[in-house]
Design a protein around this motif. Structure first.
Motif, PDB file in Angstrom:
ATOM      1  N   UNK A 117       5.771   8.287  12.973  1.00 12.48           N
ATOM      2  CA  UNK A 117       4.581   7.440  13.115  1.00 12.48           C
ATOM      3  C   UNK A 117       3.318   8.263  13.333  1.00 12.48           C
ATOM      4  N   UNK A 118       2.183   7.719  12.872  1.00 11.99           N
ATOM      5  CA  UNK A 118       0.913   8.382  13.132  1.00 11.99           C
ATOM      6  C   UNK A 118       0.405   7.975  14.521  1.00 11.99           C
ATOM      7  N   UNK A 119      -0.823   8.354  14.840  1.00  6.82           N
ATOM      8  CA  UNK A 119      -1.363   8.096  16.177  1.00  6.82           C
ATOM      9  C   UNK A 119      -1.482   6.611  16.485  1.00  6.82           C
ATOM     10  N   UNK A 120      -1.499   5.786  15.438  1.00 12.41           N
ATOM     11  CA  UNK A 120      -1.646   4.342  15.625  1.00 12.41           C
ATOM     12  C   UNK A 120      -0.311   3.596  15.503  1.00 12.41           C
ATOM     13  N   UNK A 121       0.769   4.356  15.372  1.00  7.50           N
ATOM     14  CA  UNK A 121       2.079   3.725  15.292  1.00  7.50           C
ATOM     15  C   UNK A 121       2.479   3.268  13.901  1.00  7.50           C
ATOM     16  N   UNK A 122       1.736   3.696  12.873  1.00  3.78           N
ATOM     17  CA  UNK A 122       2.061   3.321  11.500  1.00  3.78           C
ATOM     18  C   UNK A 122       2.857   4.438  10.825  1.00  3.78           C
ATOM     19  N   UNK A 123       3.790   4.037   9.984  1.00  2.85           N
ATOM     20  CA  UNK A 123       4.568   4.987   9.202  1.00  2.85           C
ATOM     21  C   UNK A 123       4.047   4.986   7.772  1.00  2.85           C
ATOM     22  N   UNK A 124       3.865   6.183   7.221  1.00  2.00           N
ATOM     23  CA  UNK A 124       3.398   6.317   5.846  1.00  2.00           C
ATOM     24  C   UNK A 124       4.481   7.033   5.041  1.00  2.00           C
ATOM     25  N   UNK A 125       4.940   6.386   3.998  1.00  2.00           N
ATOM     26  CA  UNK A 125       6.052   6.908   3.214  1.00  2.00           C
ATOM     27  C   UNK A 125       5.647   6.954   1.744  1.00  2.00           C
ATOM     28  N   UNK A 126       5.778   8.111   1.137  1.00  2.00           N
ATOM     29  CA  UNK A 126       5.521   8.249  -0.295  1.00  2.00           C
ATOM     30  C   UNK A 126       6.851   8.239  -1.048  1.00  2.00           C
ATOM     31  N   UNK A 171       4.094   5.792  -5.209  1.00  2.00           N
ATOM     32  CA  UNK A 171       3.713   4.692  -4.318  1.00  2.00           C
ATOM     33  C   UNK A 171       3.543   5.186  -2.887  1.00  2.00           C
ATOM     34  N   UNK A 172       2.742   4.456  -2.149  1.00  2.00           N
ATOM     35  CA  UNK A 172       2.519   4.744  -0.735  1.00  2.00           C
ATOM     36  C   UNK A 172       2.840   3.480   0.053  1.00  2.00           C
ATOM     37  N   UNK A 173       3.834   3.571   0.921  1.00  2.00           N
ATOM     38  CA  UNK A 173       4.207   2.441   1.765  1.00  2.00           C
ATOM     39  C   UNK A 173       3.715   2.685   3.185  1.00  2.00           C
ATOM     40  N   UNK A 174       3.022   1.708   3.734  1.00  2.00           N
ATOM     41  CA  UNK A 174       2.596   1.748   5.130  1.00  2.00           C
ATOM     42  C   UNK A 174       3.359   0.663   5.873  1.00  2.00           C
ATOM     43  N   UNK A 175       4.044   1.063   6.929  1.00  2.00           N
ATOM     44  CA  UNK A 175       4.877   0.114   7.668  1.00  2.00           C
ATOM     45  C   UNK A 175       4.519   0.137   9.145  1.00  2.00           C
ATOM     46  N   UNK A 176       4.412  -1.041   9.706  1.00  2.00           N
ATOM     47  CA  UNK A 176       4.152  -1.178  11.140  1.00  2.00           C
ATOM     48  C   UNK A 176       5.465  -1.571  11.813  1.00  2.00           C
TER      49      UNK A 176
END
Length: 256
Positions: free
Chosen positions: A121-130, A223-228
């Protein structure tokens, strides 16, 4: 920071996928261990340990990337290397082996292995997956043509093919005008599907980069997936992703 990649194996006849190993790199040392998915693959389809890693319960370490994985990288001296890195949209001077294997999946025509990263997760708790869209070679020409018409960062939508006879958790990548542009990688489908069922707004997928022909189809749509994900959720935390070596040590300690 430790980077983690998983190694998956596809059984050729049934085409079933199994996560079988975990590669980590802490900036100075690489480590490889088998995970419980390897035992599942062994019991169900006779999977045999890899020649480079002959013991299922051993932890392997090296200051250099193991040959099994290094052989899945393009040599920087090749004239098409810069274009190759550009396909993956990796920033300049960040084309290290882990970054490349995380994007290209380490796939080769000569075997049925694939690699994928464990997101953090990033600093805001989001996951970024390519990831690159899968299965394009099975789609009609109109789908491939629609990829070429995508706008930068155009949103894509995930749809569950629950009647898919091969994988009831399969997730297609669709446009707003109902074109199917491939599939979400199978290793992401289980966790993504659970989140979609909980709240469809927790996941967003966008087209990050379209590589025109003659780029190979497996690199056509990035693709770029952003997941909370919820705070108590960890991706790839199921039993099949846990190291066999750790399990064996715990059992030995219990006996002692």
């Amino acid at each position: 920071m430790t980077h983690t990649l998983f190694l998956a194996w596809q059984e050729p006849k049934s085409r079933s996928w199994f996560p079988i190993g975990r590669l980590t790199f802490d900036g100075g040392q690489y480590k490889f261990v088998y995970i419980n998915g390897a035992q599942d693959a062994q019991q169900e389809h006779g999977f045999q340990p890899l020649h480079s890693f002959p013991e299922l319960t051993k932890e392997y370490t090296s200051v250099e990337l193991f040959p099994l994985f290094a052989n899945r990288l393009m040599r920087p001296s090749r004239p098409d290397y810069e274009a190759y890195v550009e396909w993956m949209n990796i920033p300049q001077h960040q084309d290290d082996p882990i970054a490349i294997l995380s994007r290209n999946g380490g796939r080769k025509a000569t075997d049925t292995f694939e690699m994928f990263p464990c997101p953090e997760p990033d600093a805001h708790g989001f996951y970024h997956i390519h990831f690159f869209s899968h299965g394009l070679r099975h789609l009609p020409e109109c789908s491939v043509n629609r990829i070429g018409e995508l706008q930068p960062n155009e949103q894509l939508y995930l749809a569950n093919e629950f009647q898919n006879p091969y994988d009831s958790r399969a997730l297609t990548l669709c446009t707003l005008d109902h074109h199917i542009l491939g599939y979400c990688p199978r290793y992401l489908a289980a966790d993504a599907l659970d989140l979609l069922r909980e709240n469809p707004k927790l996941i967003h997928v966008h087209a990050e980069r379209v590589n025109p022909a003659p780029t190979p189809l497996q690199f056509r749509l990035l693709c770029n997936m952003t997941a909370e994900w919820p705070q108590d959720f960890r991706p790839f935390s199921g039993r099949e992703y846990q190291p066999i070596a750790l399990d064996s040590q715990l059992q030995a300690n219990a006996i002692m």
